[in-house]
Structure formats: C-alpha cells, structure tokens
Design an enzyme around this catalytic site. Sequence first.
Site, PDB file in Angstrom:
ATOM      1  N   GLY A  93      22.943  -7.603  20.656  1.00 27.03           N
ATOM      2  CA  GLY A  93      23.836  -7.640  21.817  1.00 27.03           C
ATOM      3  C   GLY A  93      23.472  -6.579  22.841  1.00 27.03           C
TER       4      GLY A  93
ATOM      5  N   ASP B  56      22.718  -9.135  12.940  1.00 24.24           N
ATOM      6  CA  ASP B  56      23.410  -9.909  13.974  1.00 24.24           C
ATOM      7  C   ASP B  56      23.411 -11.378  13.564  1.00 24.24           C
ATOM      8  OD1 ASP B  56      24.066 -11.119  16.651  1.00 24.24           O
ATOM      9  OD2 ASP B  56      23.758  -9.064  17.311  1.00 24.24           O
TER      10      ASP B  56
ATOM     11  N   THR C 136      26.875 -14.266  20.113  1.00 27.02           N
ATOM     12  CA  THR C 136      26.830 -13.986  21.560  1.00 27.02           C
ATOM     13  C   THR C 136      25.577 -13.178  21.928  1.00 27.02           C
ATOM     14  OG1 THR C 136      28.109 -11.935  21.329  1.00 27.02           O
ATOM     15  CG2 THR C 136      29.358 -13.941  21.812  1.00 27.02           C
TER      16      THR C 136
ATOM     17  N   LYS D  29      38.134 -12.348  12.914  1.00 31.38           N
ATOM     18  CA  LYS D  29      37.488 -12.129  11.615  1.00 31.38           C
ATOM     19  C   LYS D  29      36.501 -10.964  11.644  1.00 31.38           C
ATOM     20  CE  LYS D  29      36.146 -15.738   9.131  1.00 31.38           C
ATOM     21  NZ  LYS D  29      35.573 -17.084   8.845  1.00 31.38           N
TER      22      LYS D  29
ATOM     23  N   ASN E 232      34.296  -5.195   5.353  1.00 30.41           N
ATOM     24  CA  ASN E 232      33.019  -5.248   4.610  1.00 30.41           C
ATOM     25  C   ASN E 232      32.169  -4.006   4.876  1.00 30.41           C
ATOM     26  OD1 ASN E 232      33.449  -7.708   3.404  1.00 30.41           O
ATOM     27  ND2 ASN E 232      32.516  -8.880   5.069  1.00 30.41           N
TER      28      ASN E 232
ATOM     29  N   TYR F 296      41.429 -10.346  20.616  1.00 22.75           N
ATOM     30  CA  TYR F 296      40.473  -9.231  20.697  1.00 22.75           C
ATOM     31  C   TYR F 296      41.195  -7.900  20.514  1.00 22.75           C
ATOM     32  CZ  TYR F 296      36.738  -6.296  22.770  1.00 22.75           C
ATOM     33  OH  TYR F 296      35.774  -5.353  23.012  1.00 22.75           O
TER      34      TYR F 296
ATOM     35  N   THR G  81      31.507  -0.922  30.396  1.00 21.90           N
ATOM     36  CA  THR G  81      30.149  -0.384  30.479  1.00 21.90           C
ATOM     37  C   THR G  81      29.236  -1.447  31.070  1.00 21.90           C
ATOM     38  OG1 THR G  81      30.589   0.989  28.569  1.00 21.90           O
ATOM     39  CG2 THR G  81      28.282   0.615  29.094  1.00 21.90           C
TER      40      THR G  81
ATOM     41  N   ARG H 279      32.082 -11.255  32.847  1.00 19.52           N
ATOM     42  CA  ARG H 279      32.608  -9.968  33.315  1.00 19.52           C
ATOM     43  C   ARG H 279      32.267  -9.794  34.797  1.00 19.52           C
ATOM     44  NH1 ARG H 279      31.613  -6.274  27.898  1.00 19.52           N
ATOM     45  NH2 ARG H 279      29.864  -7.634  27.488  1.00 19.52           N
TER      46      ARG H 279
END
Length: 317
Positions: free
Chosen positions: A14, A35, A39, A95, A103, A149, A179, A190
């Site tokens: 990401g 990953d 996304t 999740k 985890n 979120y 950021t 965004r």
Amino acid sequence: MADKKRVLITGAAGFLGSHLCDRFLAEGCHVIGMDNLITGDMRNIEHLMPRDDFEFYHHDVTKFVHLPGKLDYIMHFASPASPIDYLKIPIQTLKVGAMGTHNLLGLAKDKGARILVASTSEVYGDPLIHPQTEEYWGNVNPIGPRGVYDEAKRFQEAITMAYHRYHGVETRIVRIFNTYGPRMRVDDGRALPAFMSQALRGEDLTVFGDGSQTRSFCYVDDLIDGIYRLLMSDCADPVNVGNPDEISLKEFADEIIALTGNRQKIVYHPLPQDDPKQRRPDITKAKAILGWEPKVSRTEGLRRTLEYFKTVVEGQQ
Ligand code: NAD
C-alpha cells in the site's frame, strides 16, 4: 547477517506500507512484507523484489499469521484506508482492524516482538474539540457508513492496550492524520489525488460540500519519520502524527489549480454523510516525546507529489 533486525510490515504493497519498507531497508533491517492486495499494488514494491533483505508474502492477515524465525518488530498497516475503499468493503475493513490486529498481537506475543499499529484521526470522528489532542475520546457514529473504519480502529486501539496491559507486549499506537505523497492511488477518492488527477487531465475540480471544511495534510516522508521515532520510543500510549498546518478544501483546490498552471473551475457536490468538518492534530506530545515535527512545507510536498501524479496520469492517457 544474523544480527539484522527483522521487521514484518503488513499492508506492504500500500501507500504507507511501501514507504515503511523503504525506510526500514535504509535502516539496515531485513523486511518481510505481507499484503493481500485488496487495495494495494505490487508496483509500489516491485523495486524491492530483487533484494536479498526483502521478502514478500501474499497473505490475508485476518487468517492466522505464521512466520518462521525471529521477529523484532511488527508494523501493522494493513487496512483499507480511504472512504471509497472501506465503504465498498466494509466487512473486510472491520475484520482487518479486529481479527487482523488480534492475529498480529498474538504473533508479537509469541515472538517477543514490539508491535506498532496504524490508528487514525478517524478515531476522533467528527470532533467536538479542536485541535485534537490524544486525551480527546472522540465523537464517532458507530452505525453510520464510516463507522466500519472508525470503530475497527477504535477496537484495534482497545485490543492493543489490552495485550500491553495483560500480556506485557511492547505496543505502540500511532494516530495518523491525512497524509499524502507519491504512491497514493489516483482513484482512491481522497481529496488530493482527485484534485491532482482532475487538474492534470484539464477537468474541473470536485469539492464536496461548500469547501469550508478543513484538513491538514502531512507529507509522507515526515510521517514515516514520526512513526519510526515512535517505534523506537518507549511510549505505549497513542501519539498523534500529522501536520497541524490546516487549510480549507476550497483553498487546497485553489492551490492545486495554481500549481498545475491550469485554469479549471471548482464544482461543488453534496457532502457525504458524517464527513468531518475540521481536522487538525495537536502534536505537542509528538514534539515532546519523539522530538518530531513536520519539516516538508505543503508547497514542496505538493510539488514532489505532482511529479509522481504526472507520470501516472500520462501513463493512463
Ligand atoms: P492503502 O490502501 O494504500 O494500504 C493498505 C494496504 O493494506 C493495501 O496494500 C491492502 O492491500 C492491504 N490490506 C488490506 N487488508 C488486508 C488484509 N486483510 N490482509 C493483508 N493486507 C491487507 O492505505 P494506506 O493509506 O497506505 O494506509 C495504511 C494504514 O495507515 C491503514 O491502516 C490506514 O488505516 C492507516 N492510515 C492511513 C492514513 C493516510 O492518510 N494514508 C491516515 C490514517 C491512517
């Protein structure tokens, strides 16, 4: 070399995860990227693939995470992060914040590793105090569309503190404010990528609401430095890392139009539900504990980011 620090970075493909990979490699660490690419984009880390001190696992961290060998640090950055993503994949967002964090805390406990989790200014919701200090508990609508979120991240903070208090795991929590920089996705919804790609394509810039809502944007190199310092500190409480230089979205759109040298107009669309009206970090704590504050001005940061977006937008045309 046997004494190299070994660090696991989730969300490595990401935007922020890939910059963290670069930073830890530059610090001489052995980096293990993980990953599931929900996304992320392998192009963000393809320059690292030939290196002996970098390995990559395609894995969903909501499933059990096993890694052979020692581990010194875990940086948990896996999570959809932009509204467009987490509104599209709400269950995965909950999740990864909940089960994924559980985890990775378990892995940290098992390996005796220090873990830093990526929290967010969204834990403050639509804040009733301004600027936001770490002591503020937030104003979040748990059942609104953005709640998936915000509440995932609030749970993440709660379980991280529980592992710290009950299992003695060395934990760090960074509350990241907006950021920007190279490797943001052009279409992540965004404001900055939307404005820059629209300006570069010669389209009008879309502002939601009347543009009076404020944000404060931190350049990615500054953020990564703050995060690295927090990991190396002994502070288990959450720390805000972001740039307090606040600007309205209308002014921000004007700056991008001026920077691209084009003459687009701004068009206004209705404000999405629960969109925060103001956002600015109080970074007193980061300054005192980490000796950190942002160094890259918005003019310089936008210039560097624009160079990146030019290559991406030109590649699409
Ligand atoms: P990003 O979408 O670019 O990166 C997130 C990465 O996590 C992606 O590569 C994605 O594929 C991966 N991922 C998602 N779910 C996963 C799973 N279950 N298993 C494995 N990988 C998974 O987003 P980003 O902007 O780089 O954000 C990284 C982290 O920083 C997130 O935790 C986000 O909440 C946090 N954060 C970012 C910002 C920001 O301004 N970018 C602000 C606040 C917090």
